[in-house]
Write a protein that holds these residues in place. Structure first.
Motif, PDB file in Angstrom:
ATOM      1  N   ILE A  85      27.232   8.166 -12.411  1.00 46.93           N
ATOM      2  CA  ILE A  85      28.092   8.502 -13.246  1.00 46.93           C
ATOM      3  C   ILE A  85      29.796   8.167 -12.915  1.00 46.93           C
ATOM      4  CG2 ILE A  85      29.509  10.846 -13.896  1.00 46.93           C
ATOM      5  CD1 ILE A  85      26.862  12.277 -13.790  1.00 46.93           C
ATOM      6  N   THR A  86      29.870   8.011 -11.646  1.00 46.73           N
ATOM      7  CA  THR A  86      31.254   7.850 -11.265  1.00 46.73           C
ATOM      8  C   THR A  86      31.597   6.148 -11.395  1.00 46.73           C
ATOM      9  OG1 THR A  86      31.228   9.349  -9.295  1.00 46.73           O
ATOM     10  CG2 THR A  86      32.702   7.369  -9.004  1.00 46.73           C
ATOM     11  N   ALA A  87      30.562   5.461 -11.382  1.00 45.60           N
ATOM     12  CA  ALA A  87      30.654   4.150 -11.514  1.00 45.60           C
ATOM     13  C   ALA A  87      30.881   3.772 -13.005  1.00 45.60           C
ATOM     14  CB  ALA A  87      29.310   3.127 -11.162  1.00 45.60           C
ATOM     15  N   ALA A  88      30.307   4.627 -14.137  1.00 49.67           N
ATOM     16  CA  ALA A  88      30.456   4.427 -15.417  1.00 49.67           C
ATOM     17  C   ALA A  88      31.713   4.767 -15.962  1.00 49.67           C
ATOM     18  CB  ALA A  88      29.522   5.019 -16.044  1.00 49.67           C
ATOM     19  N   LEU A  89      32.000   5.868 -15.196  1.00 43.55           N
ATOM     20  CA  LEU A  89      33.501   6.616 -15.702  1.00 43.55           C
ATOM     21  C   LEU A  89      34.705   5.602 -15.195  1.00 43.55           C
ATOM     22  CD1 LEU A  89      32.993  10.248 -14.938  1.00 43.55           C
ATOM     23  CD2 LEU A  89      33.129   8.874 -17.194  1.00 43.55           C
ATOM     24  N   ARG A  90      34.444   4.673 -14.360  1.00 46.27           N
ATOM     25  CA  ARG A  90      35.365   3.608 -13.445  1.00 46.27           C
ATOM     26  C   ARG A  90      35.666   2.654 -14.887  1.00 46.27           C
ATOM     27  NH1 ARG A  90      34.319   4.028  -8.758  1.00 46.27           N
ATOM     28  NH2 ARG A  90      32.616   2.923  -8.726  1.00 46.27           N
ATOM     29  N   ALA A  91      34.533   2.080 -15.356  1.00 42.43           N
ATOM     30  CA  ALA A  91      34.604   0.835 -16.198  1.00 42.43           C
ATOM     31  C   ALA A  91      34.395   1.169 -17.683  1.00 42.43           C
ATOM     32  CB  ALA A  91      34.201  -0.250 -15.457  1.00 42.43           C
ATOM     33  N   HIS A  92      33.314   2.065 -17.540  1.00 44.47           N
ATOM     34  CA  HIS A  92      32.794   2.194 -19.074  1.00 44.47           C
ATOM     35  C   HIS A  92      33.206   3.622 -19.621  1.00 44.47           C
ATOM     36  CE1 HIS A  92      31.295  -1.440 -17.520  1.00 44.47           C
ATOM     37  NE2 HIS A  92      30.964  -1.866 -18.797  1.00 44.47           N
ATOM     38  N   ALA A  93      32.229   4.265 -19.712  1.00 43.65           N
ATOM     39  CA  ALA A  93      32.002   5.944 -20.153  1.00 43.65           C
ATOM     40  C   ALA A  93      30.766   6.618 -19.643  1.00 43.65           C
ATOM     41  CB  ALA A  93      32.554   5.916 -21.597  1.00 43.65           C
ATOM     42  N   TRP A  94      30.952   7.929 -19.555  1.00 44.24           N
ATOM     43  CA  TRP A  94      29.582   8.738 -19.483  1.00 44.24           C
ATOM     44  C   TRP A  94      29.841  10.021 -20.083  1.00 44.24           C
ATOM     45  CZ3 TRP A  94      25.345   7.554 -15.772  1.00 44.24           C
ATOM     46  CH2 TRP A  94      24.330   8.628 -15.766  1.00 44.24           C
ATOM     47  N   LEU A  95      29.128  10.433 -21.128  1.00 46.12           N
ATOM     48  CA  LEU A  95      29.318  11.623 -21.892  1.00 46.12           C
ATOM     49  C   LEU A  95      28.224  12.454 -21.685  1.00 46.12           C
ATOM     50  CD1 LEU A  95      30.709  10.026 -25.073  1.00 46.12           C
ATOM     51  CD2 LEU A  95      32.087  10.803 -23.249  1.00 46.12           C
ATOM     52  N   VAL A  96      28.429  13.807 -21.836  1.00 41.33           N
ATOM     53  CA  VAL A  96      27.272  14.923 -21.903  1.00 41.33           C
ATOM     54  C   VAL A  96      27.414  15.502 -23.224  1.00 41.33           C
ATOM     55  CG1 VAL A  96      27.063  14.940 -19.392  1.00 41.33           C
ATOM     56  CG2 VAL A  96      28.533  16.635 -20.443  1.00 41.33           C
ATOM     57  N   LEU A  97      26.158  16.132 -23.440  1.00 46.35           N
ATOM     58  CA  LEU A  97      26.232  16.812 -24.645  1.00 46.35           C
ATOM     59  C   LEU A  97      25.886  18.234 -24.192  1.00 46.35           C
ATOM     60  CD1 LEU A  97      25.923  17.233 -27.899  1.00 46.35           C
ATOM     61  CD2 LEU A  97      23.475  17.012 -27.718  1.00 46.35           C
ATOM     62  N   GLU A  98      26.822  19.117 -24.399  1.00 48.29           N
ATOM     63  CA  GLU A  98      26.770  20.753 -23.836  1.00 48.29           C
ATOM     64  C   GLU A  98      26.362  21.570 -24.982  1.00 48.29           C
ATOM     65  OE1 GLU A  98      29.493  21.841 -20.342  1.00 48.29           O
ATOM     66  OE2 GLU A  98      30.260  22.448 -22.225  1.00 48.29           O
ATOM     67  N   ASP A  99      25.289  22.507 -24.836  1.00 50.68           N
ATOM     68  CA  ASP A  99      24.817  23.456 -25.594  1.00 50.68           C
ATOM     69  C   ASP A  99      25.020  24.586 -25.234  1.00 50.68           C
ATOM     70  OD1 ASP A  99      24.026  24.753 -27.974  1.00 50.68           O
ATOM     71  OD2 ASP A  99      22.176  23.731 -27.967  1.00 50.68           O
ATOM     72  N   ASP A 100      25.846  25.569 -25.738  1.00 49.28           N
ATOM     73  CA  ASP A 100      26.095  27.105 -25.012  1.00 49.28           C
ATOM     74  C   ASP A 100      26.345  26.981 -23.643  1.00 49.28           C
ATOM     75  OD1 ASP A 100      26.272  29.671 -25.591  1.00 49.28           O
ATOM     76  OD2 ASP A 100      24.299  30.267 -25.279  1.00 49.28           O
ATOM     77  N   GLY A 101      27.030  26.039 -23.268  1.00 42.81           N
ATOM     78  CA  GLY A 101      27.557  25.876 -21.828  1.00 42.81           C
ATOM     79  C   GLY A 101      26.726  24.990 -20.927  1.00 42.81           C
ATOM     80  N   TYR A 153      25.660   6.769 -21.733  1.00 42.35           N
ATOM     81  CA  TYR A 153      26.743   6.043 -20.967  1.00 42.35           C
ATOM     82  C   TYR A 153      26.588   4.688 -21.277  1.00 42.35           C
ATOM     83  CZ  TYR A 153      22.536   4.725 -18.366  1.00 42.35           C
ATOM     84  OH  TYR A 153      21.218   4.455 -17.843  1.00 42.35           O
ATOM     85  N   GLY A 154      27.615   4.041 -20.974  1.00 44.13           N
ATOM     86  CA  GLY A 154      27.782   2.575 -20.946  1.00 44.13           C
ATOM     87  C   GLY A 154      27.899   1.897 -19.714  1.00 44.13           C
ATOM     88  N   GLY A 155      27.429   0.664 -19.432  1.00 44.62           N
ATOM     89  CA  GLY A 155      27.505   0.158 -18.273  1.00 44.62           C
ATOM     90  C   GLY A 155      27.626  -1.511 -18.481  1.00 44.62           C
ATOM     91  N   PRO A 156      27.606  -2.364 -17.453  1.00 43.74           N
ATOM     92  CA  PRO A 156      27.734  -3.799 -17.606  1.00 43.74           C
ATOM     93  C   PRO A 156      26.421  -4.410 -18.313  1.00 43.74           C
ATOM     94  CG  PRO A 156      28.246  -2.988 -15.255  1.00 43.74           C
ATOM     95  CD  PRO A 156      27.767  -1.897 -16.115  1.00 43.74           C
ATOM     96  N   TYR A 157      26.833  -5.405 -19.180  1.00 40.72           N
ATOM     97  CA  TYR A 157      25.758  -5.898 -19.840  1.00 40.72           C
ATOM     98  C   TYR A 157      25.088  -7.015 -18.845  1.00 40.72           C
ATOM     99  CZ  TYR A 157      22.682  -9.121 -22.438  1.00 40.72           C
ATOM    100  OH  TYR A 157      21.909 -10.084 -22.911  1.00 40.72           O
ATOM    101  N   LYS A 158      26.014  -7.953 -18.340  1.00 44.69           N
ATOM    102  CA  LYS A 158      25.596  -8.986 -17.509  1.00 44.69           C
ATOM    103  C   LYS A 158      26.963  -9.216 -16.569  1.00 44.69           C
ATOM    104  CE  LYS A 158      21.490 -10.790 -19.178  1.00 44.69           C
ATOM    105  NZ  LYS A 158      20.449 -11.220 -18.559  1.00 44.69           N
TER     106      LYS A 158
END
Length: 177
Positions: free
Chosen positions: A48-64, A71-76
């Motif tokens: 999660i930390t690595a993805a947030l640094r250069a790409h993105a990481w999201l969560v879906l929250e339902d009722d908390g 998430y996205g990460g490097p392709y190559k």
């Protein structure tokens, strides 16, 4: 009174345990991922930390409660690929085909495009009709299949690859941030 709609938000390392719990059955019970040992909470926090640094990481929250993530990460690693990234989405059991994957990917693509990325790619172990259908519905185009590329659960597995443009712009492109 109806329950509030699920919410997509940026992940934090505090979501690592929930993400690890969602992912573990994919690792142990399916060939959808080629990992053979579920990552620990600490390993997931690092991802999660690595993805947030250069790409993105999201969560879906339902009722908390976290019920999915993308998430996205490097392709190559080669420099010319730096405007492209690999994406994945995972939902807890029983959540498929309920709109969660579409919601996560929509928000993920917005965040990645805002950071300067142009193209997303994904690999799908075959067969996997739910994933193939989601990616097709979101405009991913097939780009090829690696045949017998991975061995899991006693047999060789194929991986289909697909890509989608998430932004266009003037060239040369600005560096992803």
């Amino acid at each position: 009174m109806s329950a509030p709609a699920p919410v997509v938000r940026d992940a934090t390392v505090d979501d690592a345990a929930a993400c690890a719990a969602i992912y573990a059955p994919y690792v142990t019970d399916t060939a959808i991922t080629f990992e053979t040992e579920p990552p620990t909470v600490e390993q997931m926090a690092g991802r999660i930390t690595a993805a947030l640094r250069a790409h993105a990481w999201l969560v879906l929250e339902d009722d908390g409660r976290v019920v999915g993530y993308a998430y996205g990460g490097p392709y190559k690693e080669r420099a010319a690929y730096r405007w492209s990234c690999e994406v994945s989405v995972y939902l807890e059991a029983g959540r498929r085909r309920g709109g969660g994957g579409r919601a996560l990917y929509g928000a993920l693509f917005e965040r990645l495009a805002a950071r300067g990325y142009r193209t997303v790619v994904t690999g799908m172990t075959l067969p996997n009709e739910p994933s193939e259908g989601l990616h097709r519905a979101l405009g991913f185009e097939p780009i090829g299949t690696y045949r017998r590329i991975g061995w899991k659960h006693g047999q060789w597995r194929d991986v289909a690859w697909a890509q989608r443009t998430i932004s266009t712009g003037d060239d040369p492109p600005t560096e992803p941030s």
